[in-house]
Scaffold this motif. Structure first.
Motif, PDB file in Angstrom:
ATOM      1  N   ILE A 135       0.862  -1.196   0.000  1.00 49.16           N
ATOM      2  CA  ILE A 135       0.000   0.000   0.000  1.00 49.16           C
ATOM      3  C   ILE A 135       0.892   1.239   0.000  1.00 49.16           C
ATOM      4  O   ILE A 135       2.019   1.193   0.510  1.00 49.16           O
ATOM      5  N   PRO A 136       0.431   2.342  -0.582  1.00 43.40           N
ATOM      6  CA  PRO A 136       1.274   3.543  -0.614  1.00 43.40           C
ATOM      7  C   PRO A 136       1.567   4.078   0.792  1.00 43.40           C
ATOM      8  O   PRO A 136       0.756   3.881   1.704  1.00 43.40           O
ATOM      9  N   ARG A 137       2.701   4.739   0.939  1.00 44.34           N
ATOM     10  CA  ARG A 137       3.087   5.313   2.245  1.00 44.34           C
ATOM     11  C   ARG A 137       1.968   6.182   2.798  1.00 44.34           C
ATOM     12  O   ARG A 137       1.693   6.199   3.992  1.00 44.34           O
ATOM     13  N   GLU A 138       1.281   6.893   1.900  1.00 47.46           N
ATOM     14  CA  GLU A 138       0.241   7.840   2.329  1.00 47.46           C
ATOM     15  C   GLU A 138      -0.965   7.139   2.945  1.00 47.46           C
ATOM     16  O   GLU A 138      -1.867   7.792   3.457  1.00 47.46           O
ATOM     17  N   ASN A 139      -1.002   5.801   2.892  1.00 46.49           N
ATOM     18  CA  ASN A 139      -2.148   5.092   3.481  1.00 46.49           C
ATOM     19  C   ASN A 139      -1.966   4.787   4.965  1.00 46.49           C
ATOM     20  O   ASN A 139      -2.873   4.251   5.596  1.00 46.49           O
ATOM     21  N   MET A 140      -0.799   5.129   5.512  1.00 44.65           N
ATOM     22  CA  MET A 140      -0.686   5.009   6.978  1.00 44.65           C
ATOM     23  C   MET A 140      -1.401   6.226   7.557  1.00 44.65           C
ATOM     24  O   MET A 140      -1.187   7.364   7.099  1.00 44.65           O
ATOM     25  N   LEU A 141      -2.267   6.012   8.550  1.00 48.47           N
ATOM     26  CA  LEU A 141      -2.981   7.149   9.141  1.00 48.47           C
ATOM     27  C   LEU A 141      -1.987   7.939   9.999  1.00 48.47           C
ATOM     28  O   LEU A 141      -1.488   7.441  11.008  1.00 48.47           O
ATOM     29  N   MET A 142      -1.677   9.168   9.521  1.00 50.25           N
ATOM     30  CA  MET A 142      -0.511   9.872  10.076  1.00 50.25           C
ATOM     31  C   MET A 142      -0.867  11.152  10.819  1.00 50.25           C
ATOM     32  O   MET A 142      -0.086  12.097  10.839  1.00 50.25           O
ATOM     33  N   LYS A 143      -2.044  11.187  11.433  1.00 55.17           N
ATOM     34  CA  LYS A 143      -2.376  12.405  12.172  1.00 55.17           C
ATOM     35  C   LYS A 143      -1.360  12.625  13.304  1.00 55.17           C
ATOM     36  O   LYS A 143      -0.990  13.748  13.609  1.00 55.17           O
ATOM     37  N   TYR A 144      -0.925  11.552  13.937  1.00 53.43           N
ATOM     38  CA  TYR A 144      -0.008  11.688  15.081  1.00 53.43           C
ATOM     39  C   TYR A 144       1.389  11.166  14.737  1.00 53.43           C
ATOM     40  O   TYR A 144       2.323  11.953  14.637  1.00 53.43           O
ATOM     41  N   ALA A 145       1.545   9.837  14.553  1.00 54.91           N
ATOM     42  CA  ALA A 145       2.859   9.296  14.192  1.00 54.91           C
ATOM     43  C   ALA A 145       3.042   9.423  12.679  1.00 54.91           C
ATOM     44  O   ALA A 145       2.054   9.429  11.942  1.00 54.91           O
ATOM     45  N   LYS A 146       4.315   9.514  12.222  1.00 52.21           N
ATOM     46  CA  LYS A 146       4.554   9.663  10.779  1.00 52.21           C
ATOM     47  C   LYS A 146       5.730   8.810  10.338  1.00 52.21           C
ATOM     48  O   LYS A 146       6.668   8.601  11.113  1.00 52.21           O
ATOM     49  N   VAL A 147       5.696   8.380   9.072  1.00 55.30           N
ATOM     50  CA  VAL A 147       6.878   7.782   8.450  1.00 55.30           C
ATOM     51  C   VAL A 147       7.207   8.652   7.247  1.00 55.30           C
ATOM     52  O   VAL A 147       6.370   8.856   6.356  1.00 55.30           O
ATOM     53  N   GLU A 148       8.434   9.219   7.255  1.00 57.34           N
ATOM     54  CA  GLU A 148       8.866  10.094   6.160  1.00 57.34           C
ATOM     55  C   GLU A 148       9.193   9.238   4.936  1.00 57.34           C
ATOM     56  O   GLU A 148       9.441   8.032   5.075  1.00 57.34           O
ATOM     57  N   PRO A 149       9.264   9.866   3.736  1.00 56.08           N
ATOM     58  CA  PRO A 149       9.561   9.066   2.543  1.00 56.08           C
ATOM     59  C   PRO A 149      10.834   8.234   2.679  1.00 56.08           C
ATOM     60  O   PRO A 149      10.906   7.106   2.202  1.00 56.08           O
ATOM     61  N   ASP A 150      11.868   8.765   3.392  1.00 57.18           N
ATOM     62  CA  ASP A 150      13.111   7.981   3.523  1.00 57.18           C
ATOM     63  C   ASP A 150      13.001   6.892   4.592  1.00 57.18           C
ATOM     64  O   ASP A 150      13.943   6.140   4.837  1.00 57.18           O
ATOM     65  N   GLY A 151      11.863   6.814   5.267  1.00 53.53           N
ATOM     66  CA  GLY A 151      11.660   5.748   6.257  1.00 53.53           C
ATOM     67  C   GLY A 151      11.886   6.214   7.688  1.00 53.53           C
ATOM     68  O   GLY A 151      11.705   5.425   8.622  1.00 53.53           O
TER      69      GLY A 151
END
Ligand SMILES: CCCCCCC/C=C/C(=O)SCCNC(=O)CCNC(=O)[C@H](O)C(C)(C)COP(=O)(O)OP(=O)(O)OC[C@H]1O[C@@H](n2cnc3c(N)ncnc32)[C@H](O)[C@@H]1OP(=O)(O)O
Ligand SMILES: Cc1cc2nc3c(=O)[nH]c(=O)nc-3n(C[C@H](O)[C@H](O)[C@H](O)COP(=O)(O)OP(=O)(O)OC[C@H]3O[C@@H](n4cnc5c(N)ncnc54)[C@H](O)[C@@H]3O)c2cc1C
Length: 614
Positions: free
Chosen positions: A203-219
Motif C-alpha cells: 500500500i502507498p506510504r500515504e495510506n498510513m494514518l498519520m495524524k499523530y505518528a509519521k513515516v517520512e519518505p526515507d523511512g
C-alpha cells in the motif's frame, strides 16, 4: 424540546470543532467533521441503511476522524461518506488462547520499503489472521488495519493503515488478500463479520494514518505526542456504547412495561393488569430507573468525550487517562447490566417474550456482544482498576487528585473502619440522594483500598507484579464496579437539578431514589461491611423500595412513552403504542411462512407416502 436542544447541542459542537480546526491551522476536513459531528448516530443519518453500512459509518469514519491527516481526510472521507469506499475496522487477530484482547500482541506487520515508498503488509501466522471485523467478509472494499510498524529495521508498535481489499469496479479481492465471511453467529446474521489474511500486500506510504505518528519518505519515524493516541477510536466507540446500553434497555423496558398493562392474568376478578403485581414492578421499575440513569450517563460521556478530545487536539493529554478509565469501566458496567436487564424484560413477558413478535430476542442477540466487542468487559474493568490503583497510590503519596477520582484524596482523612458495627453510618437519611451519593462514594473508596491491600499482601509474599495483580483481580473488578456505580448515581442525582418542572422533577427523583436504593440492596454486603449502613437501615430501604414501586406505578407507561420509540423502530407486537396486542399477534402468526399454505409440502412429500404404505 429534546430534539430542539439536541440540534442546538450538535450545532454548537460543530462550531466548536470548526473553531478548533481553524485555530490549529487546518484547511481541510471541515466539512467532513461538520457532517459527522452533526450526525449523532449513524443509523439516524442514513435511516434504513443496512447493518454492515451502519458499521461502516460507526467504525470506519470515526477512525478516519481520529487518526487521519487533513490530506487523508480529503482522499478518503467523502468517498467513504458517499459509500464509494466501504470500510471496516480490523483490529483483531484470530481468537486463540493467545488472546486478541491483547492488542500489543498483534502479529500483523507493516514493513516500510523506501525504494517504492510503500508498506508491505503480512499476516505471518495462522494466529495473525484478522477475525471478526463487521462488514469485512463481503461488503467492505477497504479496511483500517492495525499492524506492527517496521521501518529502518526497527519495530515501532501498533499503527493504523488503510488497505484496499477489493477492486473498485469488480469487487474481486486484490492480489495477496484472502478475505471472507466467518460463518453463522449468535445474532447479527445480516452482518458479514469476516476474516482477512494479508500476503505481501503493498500500500502507498500515504495510506498510513498519520495524524499523530509519521513515516517520512526515507523511512524515518516521527513519534506521536502520546503513544496512547492509537487507541483514540476505542474511547469514542466505548463512550457510544454507554448510550447504546441506555437505548437498548429503554427499548426492552418499553416493551415489557406496555405489555404488562395489556396482559391480565389472575384468579382475581376482574383480572388485574400484571403490572399491578408487586413482583412484576420489582422486576421492571428498577430497570426503568436504570434506563434513565444510563441515558444521562450516555449524554455525559458524549459531552466529556468532545471536551477532552478538543483538549487533545490542542496538545493537552492530561485528561486522556480519566477518559479512558471512564469509558472502559462504564462500557462494561452499563453493558453487563443491560444485558441481564433485557433478559429480565423478556422473561417478564411470559411465553410471548420468547416469540420474535416481542422483538426482545432480537434486542438481546444484537446487544449481548457489546459485553465482548470493543474490549471484553472484564478486561475493561481491569483497565479502570489500573487507573484507580494508580490514582490511589498518588493520593497516598500526598498528591492532590482532581476529576472523578478526587474522592481518593479523602482516603487518608477517612478512617477505613476496622469495627464497622461500632462506627456511625454514613447514610443518615435514606431518602436523601446526596447522602446516598456519599455512601456509594465511600463504598468505592473502601473497595479500591481493599484491592490495593490485596496486591500489597501478594507482593509481600514475594509474588511478581503480574501474579499479585492476577491474584487480586476479583477485588480489582469489584472496585471498578463500585466506582462506576458511584459515577452513575452521582450523575443521575446531578441531572435532577436540570429539571425545572416540579411534577416531572418529583417523578424522576423517585426513579433516581429507586435506582440508588435498589443498587444498595443488590450489594448490601459491601455497604454493611464498610459500616456505611446499619442492618435496621437495610430493612428501612426494603420498605422504602416497595413504597417507591407504588408511587411509580401510575407513571410507568408515561415514563416509557417518554423514550419516544416509534412503533416502526420498536418492531414489537407486544410493545405497540396503541396496546392492540392480541389482534396483531394473531395477524403476525398468520404471516408465518409455515402458514403460507393450508397443508405443508412435507405432508405430500413424506407423510402421504407413509400413509399409503400403511
Ligand atoms: C455502538 C457502535 C457499534 C460498533 C460495533 C463495534 C464492532 C466491534 C468492534 C471491535 O470489537 S474492534 C476490536 C476491539 N478490540 C479491543 O477493544 C481490544 C481491547 N484491548 C485493549 O484495548 C488493549 O489491548 C488493552 C487491554 C487495554 C491493553 O492494555 P495494556 O495495559 O496491556 O496495554 P497497553 O496497550 O500497553 O497500554 C498501556 C497504557 O495505555 C493505556 N491505555 C490503554 N488503552 C487506552 C485507551 N483506549 N485510551 C487511552 N489510554 C489507553 C493504559 O491504561 C496504559 O496506561 P498507563 O497505566 O501505562 O498510564
Ligand atoms: C459481534 C462481534 C463483532 C466484532 N466486530 C469486530 C470488529 O469490527 N473489528 C475487530 O477488530 N474486532 C471485532 N470483534 C472482536 C472483539 O473485539 C473481540 O472478540 C474482543 O475484543 C474480545 O477479545 P477475544 O475474543 O480475544 O476474547 P478473549 O480475550 O479471548 O476473552 C476470553 C475470556 O478471557 C478473559 N480474559 C482475557 N484477557 C484477560 C485478562 N488480561 N485478564 C483477565 N481475563 C482475561 C476474558 O475476560 C474472557 O472471559 C467483534 C466481536 C464480536 C463478537
Amino acid at each position: 424540546i429534546d430534539v430542539f436542544w439536541s440540534i442546538i447541542w450538535h450545532f454548537l459542537m460543530a462550531i466548536h470543532n470548526l473553531c478548533l480546526l481553524l485555530l490549529s491551522g487546518l484547511s481541510t476536513s471541515v466539512f467532513a467533521l461538520l457532517l459527522y459531528t452533526c450526525a449523532p448516530w449513524p443509523s439516524s443519518v442514513h435511516p434504513g441503511r443496512s447493518e454492515p453500512l451502519d458499521l461502516h459509518l460507526g467504525m470506519f469514519l470515526p477512525t478516519l476522524l481520529n487518526q487521519a491527516t487533513p490530506e487523508q481526510m480529503d482522499r478518503f472521507f467523502m468517498p467513504a461518506w458517499n459509500l464509494e469506499i466501504i470500510g471496516t475496522y480490523a483490529r483483531l487477530r484470530w481468537a486463540t488462547v493467545k488472546l486478541c484482547t491483547h492488542l500489543r500482541g498483534l502479529e500483523t506487520t507493516a514493513t516500510y520499503d523506501p525504494s517504492t515508498q510503500e508498506f508491505v503488509l503480512n499476516s505471518p501466522t495462522i494466529t495473525s489472521i484478522k477475525w471478526w471485523p463487521g462488514a469485512l467478509g463481503k461488503t467492505s472494499n477497504h479496511a483500517v488495519v492495525l499492524a506492527q510498524l517496521y521501518t529502518q529495521g526497527k519495530c515501532h508498535g501498533l499503527h493504523a493503515f488503510i488497505v484496499q481489499l477489493r477492486d473498485m469496479d469488480t469487487h474481486i479481492p486484490l492480489p495477496g488478500i484472502d478475505v471472507g465471511d466467518i460463518g453463522p453467529k449468535f445474532g447479527f446474521s445480516e452482518v458479514d463479520n469476516g476474516f482477512l489474511k494479508l500476503d505481501n500486500v503493498r500500500i502507498p506510504r500515504e495510506n498510513m494514518l498519520m495524524k499523530y505518528a509519521k513515516v517520512e519518505p526515507d523511512g524515518s519515524y516521527l513519534k506521536p505526542p502520546s503513544a496512547k493516541l492509537t487507541y483514540g477510536t476505542m474511547v469514542f466507540i466505548r463512550s457510544l456504547i454507554v448510550g447504546q446500553s441506555a437505548f437498548s434497555l429503554a427499548k426492552a423496558c418499553t416493551i415489557a412495561i406496555r405489555y404488562s398493562t395489556v396482559r391480565h392474568q389472575s384468579e382475581i376478578q376482574p383480572e388485574p393488569q400484571i403490572l399491578d403485581y408487586q413482583t412484576q414492578q420489582y422486576k421492571l421499575f428498577p430497570l426503568l430507573a436504570t434506563a434513565y440513569a444510563f441515558t444521562f450517563v450516555g449524554q455525559y460521556m458524549s459531552q466529556i468525550y468532545h471536551r477532552i478530545t478538543g483538549d487533545i487536539n490542542q496538545g493537552d493529554f492530561n485528561e486522556l487517562p480519566e477518559l479512558h478509565a471512564l469509558s472502559a469501566g462504564l462500557k462494561a458496567f452499563t453493558t453487563w447490566t443491560t444485558n441481564s436487564g433485557i433478559e429480565v424484560c423478556r422473561m417478564s413477558c411470559g411465553g410471548h417474550g420468547y416469540s420474535c413478535s416481542s422483538a426482545l430476542p432480537d434486542i438481546y442477540a444484537e446487544f449481548t456482544p457489546t459485553c465482548t466487542y470493543e474490549g471484553e468487559n472484564t478486561v475493561m474493568m481491569l483497565q479502570t482498576a489500573r487507573y484507580l490503583l494508580k490514582s490511589y497510590k498518588q493520593a497516598k503519596a500526598g498528591q492532590q487528585l482532581s476529576g472523578i477520582v478526587s474522592y481518593l484524596n479523602e482516603m487518608e482523612q477517612r478512617q477505613v473502619q476496622a469495627h464497622p458495627a461500632s462506627a456511625r453510618p454514613t447514610v443518615v437519611d435514606i431518602n436523601d440522594l446526596s447522602n446516598l451519593v456519599e455512601c456509594y462514594k465511600q463504598r468505592a473508596a473502601t473497595l479500591v483500598d481493599l484491592a490495593a491491600r490485596s496486591i500489597q499482601q501478594e507482593l509481600q509474599k514475594r509474588r511478581s507484579q503480574e501474579d499479585a495483580w492476577n491474584n487480586s483481580a476479583i477485588d480489582l473488578v469489584r472496585a471498578s464496579d463500585a466506582h462506576c456505580h458511584f459515577v452513575v448515581v452521582k450523575l443521575f442525582t446531578e441531572k435532577l437539578s436540570e429539571i425545572g418542572d416540579t411534577a416531572i422533577h418529583a417523578v424522576v427523583s423517585n426513579l433516581a431514589l429507586l435506582y440508588a436504593l435498589h443498587g444498595i440492596t443488590q450489594s448490601s454486603g459491601d455497604f454493611l461491611q464498610a459500616g456505611l449502613l446499619t442492618v435496621p437501615q437495610m430493612l428501612q430501604i426494603s420498605v422504602r423500595i416497595k413504597e417507591l414501586l407504588c408511587q411509580l406505578r401510575p407513571n410507568a407507561v408515561a415514563l416509557v412513552d417518554a423514550f419516544d420509540f416509534h412503533d416502526k423502530k420498536l418492531k414489537s407486537v407486544l410493545g405497540r403504542y396503541d396496546g392492540n396486542v392480541y389482534e396483531n399477534l394473531f395477524d403476525w402468526a398468520r404471516r408465518s411462512p409455515l402458514n403460507a399454505t393450508e397443508v405443508h409440502e412435507s405432508f405430500h412429500k413424506y407423510l402421504k407416502p407413509l400413509r399409503s404404505k400403511l
